[in-house]
Design an enzyme around this catalytic site. Structure first.
Site, PDB file in Angstrom:
ATOM      1  N   ARG A 162       0.860  -1.196   0.000  1.00 36.18           N
ATOM      2  CA  ARG A 162       0.000   0.000   0.000  1.00 36.18           C
ATOM      3  C   ARG A 162       0.893   1.243   0.000  1.00 36.18           C
ATOM      4  O   ARG A 162       0.647   2.202  -0.719  1.00 36.18           O
ATOM      5  CB  ARG A 162      -0.947   0.031   1.198  1.00 36.18           C
ATOM      6  N   TYR A 171     -16.508  16.710 -15.730  1.00 39.52           N
ATOM      7  CA  TYR A 171     -16.778  15.270 -15.761  1.00 39.52           C
ATOM      8  C   TYR A 171     -17.837  14.927 -14.700  1.00 39.52           C
ATOM      9  O   TYR A 171     -17.717  15.354 -13.550  1.00 39.52           O
ATOM     10  CB  TYR A 171     -15.476  14.515 -15.495  1.00 39.52           C
ATOM     11  N   ASP A 189      -7.313  18.707 -14.442  1.00 41.37           N
ATOM     12  CA  ASP A 189      -7.639  17.363 -14.923  1.00 41.37           C
ATOM     13  C   ASP A 189      -7.174  17.314 -16.380  1.00 41.37           C
ATOM     14  O   ASP A 189      -7.798  17.898 -17.265  1.00 41.37           O
ATOM     15  CB  ASP A 189      -9.151  17.137 -14.800  1.00 41.37           C
ATOM     16  N   LYS A 238      -7.965   6.377 -19.543  1.00 46.39           N
ATOM     17  CA  LYS A 238      -8.299   6.885 -20.871  1.00 46.39           C
ATOM     18  C   LYS A 238      -7.054   6.849 -21.769  1.00 46.39           C
ATOM     19  O   LYS A 238      -6.563   5.785 -22.069  1.00 46.39           O
ATOM     20  CB  LYS A 238      -8.894   8.300 -20.732  1.00 46.39           C
TER      21      LYS A 238
HETATM   22  C1  LIG Z   1     -12.962   9.183 -16.689  1.00 47.05           C
HETATM   23  C2  LIG Z   1     -12.657  10.532 -16.182  1.00 47.05           C
HETATM   24  C3  LIG Z   1     -12.443  10.773 -14.814  1.00 47.05           C
HETATM   25  C4  LIG Z   1     -12.587   9.671 -13.766  1.00 47.05           C
HETATM   26  O1  LIG Z   1     -11.619   8.690 -13.894  1.00 47.05           O
HETATM   27  P1  LIG Z   1     -11.848   7.139 -13.538  1.00 47.05           P
HETATM   28  O2  LIG Z   1     -10.559   6.506 -13.924  1.00 47.05           O
HETATM   29  O3  LIG Z   1     -13.029   6.677 -14.319  1.00 47.05           O
HETATM   30  O4  LIG Z   1     -12.121   7.086 -12.058  1.00 47.05           O
HETATM   31  C5  LIG Z   1     -12.127  12.054 -14.418  1.00 47.05           C
HETATM   32  N1  LIG Z   1     -12.022  13.061 -15.315  1.00 47.05           N
HETATM   33  C6  LIG Z   1     -12.224  12.870 -16.631  1.00 47.05           C
HETATM   34  C7  LIG Z   1     -12.095  14.027 -17.564  1.00 47.05           C
HETATM   35  C8  LIG Z   1     -12.557  11.610 -17.114  1.00 47.05           C
HETATM   36  O5  LIG Z   1     -12.780  11.441 -18.421  1.00 47.05           O
END
Ligand SMILES: *Cc1c(COP(=O)(O)O)cnc(C)c1O
Length: 384
Positions: free
Chosen positions: A51, A103, A175, A200
């Site tokens: 962890r 998001y 982000d 992604k």
């Molecule tokens: C998918 C996404 C998230 C969340 O991420 P997860 O890996 O699904 O928890 C946050 N911000 C954006 C822009 C996203 O596309």
């Protein structure tokens, strides 16, 4: 080998990486272990419990820091776990200003979890950075940015926002999921924290759920490492390996995403049956000039509204696509299509959703790296 001065297209492959010390393995082994032998209490080789730290995760964290021009990377079990860790820097009464077109999962975490702990969120139209100043007060601690935004593809001027934040001693978190460091490097523009859903583009193959943070400042990194270990939503060794492998081809995949994205955005914009197309590469995009200065190219995320379309016609259209798979998520090698009103953004109250432009007929594409002609033919048959 020092990797700091490499170009981006080499950092994706070599940044922060060395062959494994045990046998020279070129890819870091998957250290599928929870614990590590100690010669005497505390006598270990830097790893005591997975962890707190795991060598495969460390390799990913070093790679993340390198490609974002940061100093410290942290890998989490998901993008939302990474956002969760950032919010735990705050205390009850603190206020956050976030981009209004955000998001859906971030919105849900902010409003339905962290507001219960006394943190206050304001959703602000940040396309005009001066608007932010109106919402700053003595309790404001953090600015949460998405650019390009999801799914409206609005562009926020990171440098301008970071300058305002410095004046008021606020942290700026970006982000960077949609843009990736191939297109934009927010730390270089003055941001303090980069967040990724590595699920992604960084992973890139729709086979893993992982999140990441990258920072430059040591004190901030130490606070985040403390939270990462204390809360424990860490990225496992197998998932770390998959994202490391994904990052190695990020630059070549992104180049093709951008080429295909441009071709499809232009095809849709000229189409008589399409009303609106949202893509930051268009010269008539309201913040195209900002996109041009802070991004290297414009990516493969596109949203559009069919002419005279409503909820039902758009659902029919997304069902008719064959190569574009109807699915949540984005950023993989395969093309995906989503209907935000019923899928990714269904958790946002309709009034707020429509105010941000996410109308019932809006369709979002994550353009993959298939052959352009096949993708356009698929769209054409569905639109007709
Ligand atoms: C998918 C996404 C998230 C969340 O991420 P997860 O890996 O699904 O928890 C946050 N911000 C954006 C822009 C996203 O596309």
């Amino acid at each position: 080998m020092g990797t700091k001065n490499l170009k981006f297209n080499s950092k994706t492959i070599h940044g922060g990486q060395q062959p494994d010390e045990a046998y020279g393995a070129v890819m870091p082994p998957i250290y599928q272990t929870s614990t590590y032998a100690q010669s005497t209490p505390g006598g270990h080789k830097g790893y005591a419990y997975s962890r707190s730290a795991n060598p495969t995760r460390t390799a990913l964290e070093n790679s993340l820091a390198s490609i974002e021009n940061g100093e410290f990377g942290l890998a989490f079990a998901s993008g939302l776990a990474a956002i969760d860790a950032v919010m735990k820097l705050l205390s009850p009464g603190d206020e956050v200003l976030a981009t209004n077109d955000i998001y859906g999962g971030s919105y849900r975490l902010f409003k339905r979890v962290f507001e219960n702990y006394g943190i206050v969120f304001h959703f602000v139209d940040m396309e005009n950075p001066e608007r932010i100043t109106e919402h700053i007060n003595t309790k404001t601690k953090l600015l949460w940015l998405e650019t390009p935004t999801n799914p409206m593809m609005n562009i926020v001027d990171i440098k301008a926002v970071a300058q305002i934040a410095k004046k008021h001693q606020l942290l700026v978190a970006v982000d960077n999921t949609f843009a990736t460091p191939y297109l934009q490097l927010p730390l270089d523009l003055g941001a303090d924290i980069i967040m990724h859903s590595a699920t992604k583009y960084l992973g890139g193959h729709s086979d893993v759920v992982v999140g990441a943070l990258v920072v430059k400042d040591k004190a901030l990194a130490d606070r985040l490492y403390f939270i990462q270990n204390a809360s424990g939503a860490v990225c496992g060794p197998m998932d770390s390996f998959l994202v490391l492998r994904g990052i190695k081809t990020l630059h070549v995949r992104m180049q093709r995403h951008c080429e295909n994205g441009k071709a499809i955005a232009e095809y849709l914009a000229k189409h008589p049956k399409i009303d609106k197309v949202y893509w930051p590469g268009f010269e008539n995009h309201p913040n195209h000039s900002v996109a041009k200065t802070q991004m290297k190219d414009f990516g493969g995320m596109i949203s559009f509204v069919p002419k005279g379309g409503d909820y039902q016609t758009s659902i029919k259209m997304v069902e008719r696509l064959n190569i574009f798979t109807l699915a949540e998520s984005l950023g993989g090698v395969e093309s995906l299509v989503g209907h935000p009103a019923s899928m990714s953004h269904s958790g946002i109250p309709k009034e707020e959703r429509v105010k941000a432009g996410v109308v019932d007929a809006l369709i979002r594409l994550s353009v993959g790296i298939e052959d352009q002609a096949d993708l356009i033919a698929d769209l054409e048959q569905a639109i007709q």
